[in-house]
Design a protein around this motif. Sequence first.
Motif, PDB file in Angstrom:
ATOM      1  N   GLY A 205      77.983  62.395  77.136  1.00 29.64           N
ATOM      2  CA  GLY A 205      78.825  62.585  78.312  1.00 29.64           C
ATOM      3  C   GLY A 205      78.540  61.565  79.401  1.00 29.64           C
ATOM      4  O   GLY A 205      79.467  61.009  80.010  1.00 29.64           O
ATOM      5  N   ALA A 245      81.361  65.700  72.071  1.00 27.92           N
ATOM      6  CA  ALA A 245      80.075  66.386  71.928  1.00 27.92           C
ATOM      7  C   ALA A 245      80.154  67.482  70.865  1.00 27.92           C
ATOM      8  O   ALA A 245      79.264  67.602  70.016  1.00 27.92           O
ATOM      9  CB  ALA A 245      79.651  66.980  73.271  1.00 27.92           C
ATOM     10  N   ALA A 255      78.047  67.903  78.109  1.00 25.75           N
ATOM     11  CA  ALA A 255      78.718  66.601  78.076  1.00 25.75           C
ATOM     12  C   ALA A 255      79.731  66.479  79.205  1.00 25.75           C
ATOM     13  O   ALA A 255      79.861  65.413  79.823  1.00 25.75           O
ATOM     14  CB  ALA A 255      79.406  66.402  76.724  1.00 25.75           C
TER      15      ALA A 255
END
Length: 453
Positions: A205, A245, A255
Amino acid sequence: MTFLAWMGVAGLLLLLMALSSAFLRRLPITTSAIYLAIGILIGPVGLGWIEINFISSGIWIEHLTEIAVIVSLFVGGLKLRLPFRNAAWEAAYRLAGPVMVASIAGVAVFSHFAFGFSWASAFLLGAVLAPTDPVLAGTVSVNDAADHDRMRYGLSGEAGFNDGAAFPFVIFALMWMEYDRLGDWTVGWALHRLVWAVPAGLLLGYWLGKGIGQFAIMLRAKYRDSEAPNDFLAMALIALAYVGAESIGAWGFLAAFAAGVGFRRAETKTVRENPDIRHTPTPFEVRRDKADHSQMHPPAEDLVDTAKTEEELKHPARAAGIVVSEVISFGDTAERLMEVMLVLVVGVCVAVYWDWRAVPLAAVLFLVIRPVAVLIFLAKTPTEMTQRLMMGWFGIRGIGSIYYLSYAMTHGLIDHLTDLASMTLTVVALSIVAHGISSQPILNYYERRISGQ
């Protein structure tokens, strides 16, 4: 109710809230508590306009709460601008780590011995109720990127981290129910759900948010694009971070939060490398954090004028400010809409699912488990006692808990299903009321204390 009736009720509610906003801000209560009251009013025990079977509606409630949480997490991360080495982050790490685990354990022990829940069901209830909610904590969270208050920063960082950090423990409880005992499966759970999923979600992320943010700011400045749909950019980044993710077995909530933090790092990097000399007579105004004397340029959105001209956009710092301010504006609007919808759902459901056993549970969680854990684990952090007491009280439960409950209902929860649903809804409603009534007086005292120093 027909579709037209739903539209009519929604329109009237939104109109009422829009026209009465100035009056409502003066009330010693949050808007969430008002939405909750309206939900009870239009529910089965009130006017009877809406009736929702929470258990049978678990799938769509799960997805609605999922969207609300990831949007809130992204916007919350975008407002956290201090470097990771800044001492303000330390409280967030501890709140989202040992304090959350202590809260899970405390609720589990209390539920097992007080209500006779199995250890797995009690642990699940603890994991559902442990995270501080990012949607409903807006009153006590960071207001904007220039807000470096240690109490607000700690709560905002906690809400961002622990809405994903609680997920492994929800999965643990569901697996415990499935296997009916602790055993070798716990090793696989730890390796996958903790060792891999937590750092993988955060890293994916963060770098996705930072990379896309830098690229978007560069494009806006290069082509002086004043009509770019930055709300689409926000939605795309949230979706890509979350789906990316989940597709690699990492936590999408973490994320989404990290994507917001990464996007903000793209802004700070742009501002640091491209100071806007028109903003101040010096190369760039520099703010100094009082706590640890770290230097920070002011947020780029502070540079943005009302008119977005091509002259403004040619400078990267101004372009960054426009992108960030529009993304935050979109996120705040989406967050408010989801808050209205979901708190109304809680209000409609809680009257039917009300459980008096949740009252002592909420009292123990709000007044004993959370405050004691905060005082213990934040004892040596650079926070004042007043700030620790406030962080101990403002462990607001809300939409995140509803998501975890609905997720559990659609992923194998069988034991104590009705009990867990009723107790979670009741605790969330009690949190909305208790924290909603107390937040403004406590914050007013806190602000007076700060201004008097």
